[in-house]
Scaffold this motif. Structure first.
Motif, PDB file in Angstrom:
ATOM      1  N   UNK A  89     -44.474   2.333   4.907  1.00 21.43           N
ATOM      2  CA  UNK A  89     -43.171   2.802   4.442  1.00 21.43           C
ATOM      3  C   UNK A  89     -42.507   1.781   3.518  1.00 21.43           C
ATOM      4  N   UNK A  90     -43.306   0.882   2.982  1.00 16.69           N
ATOM      5  CA  UNK A  90     -42.742  -0.163   2.131  1.00 16.69           C
ATOM      6  C   UNK A  90     -42.355   0.367   0.759  1.00 16.69           C
ATOM      7  N   UNK A  91     -43.291   1.024   0.077  1.00 13.33           N
ATOM      8  CA  UNK A  91     -43.042   1.393  -1.313  1.00 13.33           C
ATOM      9  C   UNK A  91     -43.509   2.810  -1.609  1.00 13.33           C
ATOM     10  N   UNK A  92     -42.924   3.459  -2.602  1.00 11.73           N
ATOM     11  CA  UNK A  92     -43.264   4.846  -2.936  1.00 11.73           C
ATOM     12  C   UNK A  92     -44.595   4.943  -3.674  1.00 11.73           C
ATOM     13  N   UNK A  93     -45.159   6.165  -3.770  1.00 15.66           N
ATOM     14  CA  UNK A  93     -46.449   6.379  -4.434  1.00 15.66           C
ATOM     15  C   UNK A  93     -46.315   6.393  -5.955  1.00 15.66           C
TER      16      UNK A  93
ATOM     17  N   UNK B  63     -38.702  11.997  -8.843  1.00 18.20           N
ATOM     18  CA  UNK B  63     -39.456  12.686  -7.800  1.00 18.20           C
ATOM     19  C   UNK B  63     -39.547  11.865  -6.513  1.00 18.20           C
ATOM     20  N   UNK B  64     -39.137  10.607  -6.568  1.00 17.24           N
ATOM     21  CA  UNK B  64     -39.269   9.687  -5.433  1.00 17.24           C
ATOM     22  C   UNK B  64     -38.010   9.740  -4.576  1.00 17.24           C
ATOM     23  N   UNK B  65     -38.204   9.858  -3.283  1.00 15.15           N
ATOM     24  CA  UNK B  65     -37.083   9.863  -2.336  1.00 15.15           C
ATOM     25  C   UNK B  65     -36.812   8.413  -1.927  1.00 15.15           C
ATOM     26  N   UNK B  66     -35.976   7.760  -2.685  1.00 16.14           N
ATOM     27  CA  UNK B  66     -35.755   6.320  -2.557  1.00 16.14           C
ATOM     28  C   UNK B  66     -35.300   5.904  -1.159  1.00 16.14           C
ATOM     29  N   UNK B  67     -34.501   6.743  -0.533  1.00 21.43           N
ATOM     30  CA  UNK B  67     -33.905   6.369   0.747  1.00 21.43           C
ATOM     31  C   UNK B  67     -34.940   6.246   1.864  1.00 21.43           C
ATOM     32  N   UNK B  68     -36.164   6.661   1.624  1.00 17.96           N
ATOM     33  CA  UNK B  68     -37.190   6.629   2.672  1.00 17.96           C
ATOM     34  C   UNK B  68     -38.049   5.368   2.639  1.00 17.96           C
ATOM     35  N   UNK B  69     -37.746   4.431   1.736  1.00 16.19           N
ATOM     36  CA  UNK B  69     -38.604   3.254   1.574  1.00 16.19           C
ATOM     37  C   UNK B  69     -37.841   1.952   1.758  1.00 16.19           C
ATOM     38  N   UNK B  70     -38.537   0.965   2.294  1.00 18.04           N
ATOM     39  CA  UNK B  70     -37.946  -0.357   2.471  1.00 18.04           C
ATOM     40  C   UNK B  70     -37.733  -1.046   1.129  1.00 18.04           C
ATOM     41  N   UNK B  71     -38.676  -0.860   0.201  1.00 16.02           N
ATOM     42  CA  UNK B  71     -38.557  -1.478  -1.124  1.00 16.02           C
ATOM     43  C   UNK B  71     -38.753  -0.396  -2.196  1.00 16.02           C
TER      44      UNK B  71
ATOM     45  N   UNK C  86     -44.819  12.316   0.096  1.00 16.05           N
ATOM     46  CA  UNK C  86     -45.469  11.170   0.734  1.00 16.05           C
ATOM     47  C   UNK C  86     -45.538  11.454   2.233  1.00 16.05           C
ATOM     48  N   UNK C  87     -46.731  11.764   2.695  1.00 20.11           N
ATOM     49  CA  UNK C  87     -46.957  12.162   4.079  1.00 20.11           C
ATOM     50  C   UNK C  87     -46.623  11.051   5.072  1.00 20.11           C
ATOM     51  N   UNK C  88     -46.529   9.810   4.582  1.00 21.25           N
ATOM     52  CA  UNK C  88     -46.209   8.683   5.466  1.00 21.25           C
ATOM     53  C   UNK C  88     -44.757   8.713   5.934  1.00 21.25           C
ATOM     54  N   UNK C  89     -43.861   9.200   5.078  1.00 22.50           N
ATOM     55  CA  UNK C  89     -42.435   9.051   5.355  1.00 22.50           C
ATOM     56  C   UNK C  89     -41.672  10.365   5.448  1.00 22.50           C
TER      57      UNK C  89
ATOM     58  N   UNK D 206     -39.469   6.029  11.901  1.00 20.38           N
ATOM     59  CA  UNK D 206     -39.846   7.320  12.484  1.00 20.38           C
ATOM     60  C   UNK D 206     -38.661   8.259  12.607  1.00 20.38           C
ATOM     61  N   UNK D 207     -37.471   7.690  12.731  1.00 15.33           N
ATOM     62  CA  UNK D 207     -36.251   8.505  12.802  1.00 15.33           C
ATOM     63  C   UNK D 207     -35.724   8.871  11.416  1.00 15.33           C
ATOM     64  N   UNK D 208     -36.457   8.399  10.360  1.00 14.85           N
ATOM     65  CA  UNK D 208     -36.084   8.687   8.975  1.00 14.85           C
ATOM     66  C   UNK D 208     -34.674   8.183   8.648  1.00 14.85           C
ATOM     67  N   UNK D 209     -34.353   6.976   9.133  1.00 14.46           N
ATOM     68  CA  UNK D 209     -33.008   6.463   8.887  1.00 14.46           C
ATOM     69  C   UNK D 209     -33.017   5.172   8.086  1.00 14.46           C
ATOM     70  N   UNK D 210     -33.957   5.027   7.167  1.00 14.87           N
ATOM     71  CA  UNK D 210     -33.965   3.862   6.292  1.00 14.87           C
ATOM     72  C   UNK D 210     -32.754   3.849   5.371  1.00 14.87           C
ATOM     73  N   UNK D 211     -32.162   5.029   5.144  1.00 12.16           N
ATOM     74  CA  UNK D 211     -30.979   5.086   4.301  1.00 12.16           C
ATOM     75  C   UNK D 211     -29.828   4.299   4.912  1.00 12.16           C
ATOM     76  N   UNK D 212     -29.846   4.135   6.243  1.00 11.15           N
ATOM     77  CA  UNK D 212     -28.826   3.344   6.934  1.00 11.15           C
ATOM     78  C   UNK D 212     -29.284   1.902   7.080  1.00 11.15           C
TER      79      UNK D 212
END
Length: 475
Positions: free
Chosen positions: A24-28, A153-161, A48-51, A434-440
């Protein structure tokens, strides 16, 4: 035209070796780059099936799937599902290039090698109704003048970087164990963007922090020097990767630090000259690893050291020796790997000829499991030693010891926070991801980092004032 681009997670993300933080570090960016060649009026979805949850109840006209070794089975299952519905499916990526005959059984078209050259050719053929079964990237490779990455196309809020970027392709080195080396065979193995295009891409990214995903950011001295010169004054802070020899050669690493480099992934891999020679890792031979650590530390650059266990010259003592060296030389974070003979590499070919490959279950080719017969260790000794190295390096005692070895209080604080945050709080990160809360969580992390840095700066400044006062008294 409806297009669905998919980066599958490794085998449905249900493997016991699934690590959410790693994936979950970076987008594809590879898929987002290919998407930039699609016509503007096409309906494009990138998943991205990972996130995120992958919905498979649709029927797009074209399905593009990126395949790496530990997601291969998941990728093939998705490809078969969509082909059964009449969708046109194409597969590309490292694993497809390594084993094209295997991948071709699950696709209408496969891509061998990087796709920036061949994907536009495919699109023209596809529109004309006569796409080929195989497209091979060869001579004439370039990323100069390619369209900007489709970051919309990238969902930025789902990635650490989310501010990840790639400005080069490939690597000038040719290590026998490198999975990516075979990917760039048949044409230029290392090439760069134009400097002005790279700087324009950087300028498009919001915020301050960047993560260069390039295999060797310093691989072309002229390009890297121009890039760092252009980045000076931007106020960016960034991470990247480079080789041991490039850190020691010339003043390029100083230019990088001046431009904002704050963390570097360095492939130390092994201390054994015999291992280095056998792996064709010539760039590390006769290099002073301690000098690399000192130079980076003096510049305030944190080090993510990469180390590989299980090479033919490794005995039972390799694990403790590696951890002790990493701690005593202030390596901030360490990434340990069990040597893995990826298909398509010279290492795989050599071990296959020797009858040492013990598994062809691609799910196990994750550098965390033993899939070959080691030379001087048993498979169990190798696995146990690898696990112990991680536990020992990231023990609280060694986190404190590694941090205390730096001269700067600021660097000590950064070392402690990053080393502890990467491993000690990994279960928390996994829960948040896993809770999809990287945006927070991501803004909170940035705020904490900022406070730690400012506090260290103040403490360091106060200490400097005290030292200067003592100097004046002594004079």
């Amino acid at each position: 035209m409806k297009v669905k681009m998919i980066l599958p997670a490794l085998t449905e993300a249900k493997s016991p070796f699934w690590r959410p933080i790693k994936y979950s570090l970076s987008p594809p960016l590879g898929l987002a780059t290919l998407a930039s060649f699609l016509p503007d009026d096409w309906d494009v979805e990138l998943v991205d099936d990972h996130v995120e949850t992958l919905q498979t109840d649709d029927q797009p006209d074209l399905v593009v799937i990126q395949v790496y070794i530990t997601n291969a089975y998941r990728a093939y299952a998705l490809a078969d599902l969509y082909r059964a519905r009449g969708c046109y499916v194409i597969l590309g990526g490292l694993h497809v290039t390594s084993l094209p005959d295997e991948a071709a059984q699950h696709a209408d078209t496969i891509f061998i090698g990087p796709g920036e050259q061949t994907f536009p050719e495919f699109l023209a053929d596809f529109a004309a109704g006569h796409a080929c079964a195989v497209y091979v990237s060869g001579d004439g490779r370039t990323i100069e003048g390619i369209p900007p990455v489709r970051r919309d196309l990238i969902k930025r809020e789902r990635y650490l970087v989310p501010n990840s970027i790639v400005v080069t392709r490939g690597c000038p080195q040719h290590c026998d164990f490198c999975y990516k080396d075979a990917f760039f065979e048949g044409g230029r193995s290392f090439y760069t963007q134009r400097i002005d295009e790279a700087l324009a891409e950087i300028d498009r990214l919001p915020g301050r922090h960047l993560y260069f995903l390039d295999d060797h950011l310093l691989g072309n001295r002229r390009f890297a020097s121009g890039l760092f010169e252009g980045m000076s004054g931007m106020g960016r802070l960034f991470q990247g990767a480079a080789t041991v020899d490039s850190v020691l050669r010339g003043d390029l690493i100083e230019q990088a630090a001046e431009a904002g480099l704050r963390s570097l992934f360095v492939g130390f891999e092994t201390f054994s000259p015999a291992n280095l020679k056998a792996s064709n890792k010539k760039q590390n031979l006769a290099r002073d690893y301690e000098a690399v650590a000192r130079r980076l530390s003096d510049l305030g650059i944190m080090i993510n050291g990469s180390f590989v266990f299980g090479m033919d010259d490794d005995g039972p003592d390799v694990f403790d020796r590696t951890v002790d060296w990493a701690v005593s030389n202030g390596i901030t974070t360490a990434t340990f790997h069990i040597q893995t003979p990826y298909p398509g590499t010279r290492l795989f070919q050599r071990m296959e000829e020797q009858g040492r490959i013990t598994s062809r279950d691609w799910d196990r080719y994750d550098t965390r499991q033993v899939v070959f017969e080691p030379m001087r260790l048993s498979a169990q000794e190798l696995k146990d030693g690898y696990d112990r190295a991680y536990r020992d390096f990231y023990s609280w005692a060694n986190v404190f010891a590694g941090a205390s070895g730096h001269q700067s209080l600021k660097h000590q604080a950064k070392h402690f926070f990053y080393a502890a945050g990467w491993k000690k709080f990994e279960p928390l990160w996994d829960m948040v991801i896993n809770a999809r809360r990287l945006d927070v969580m991501t803004p909170l992390l940035e705020a904490v980092l900022s406070r730690v840095t400012k506090a260290a700066d103040r403490a360091s400044g106060h200490r400097s004032e005290r030292v200067e006062a003592v100097d004046r008294i002594e004079v």
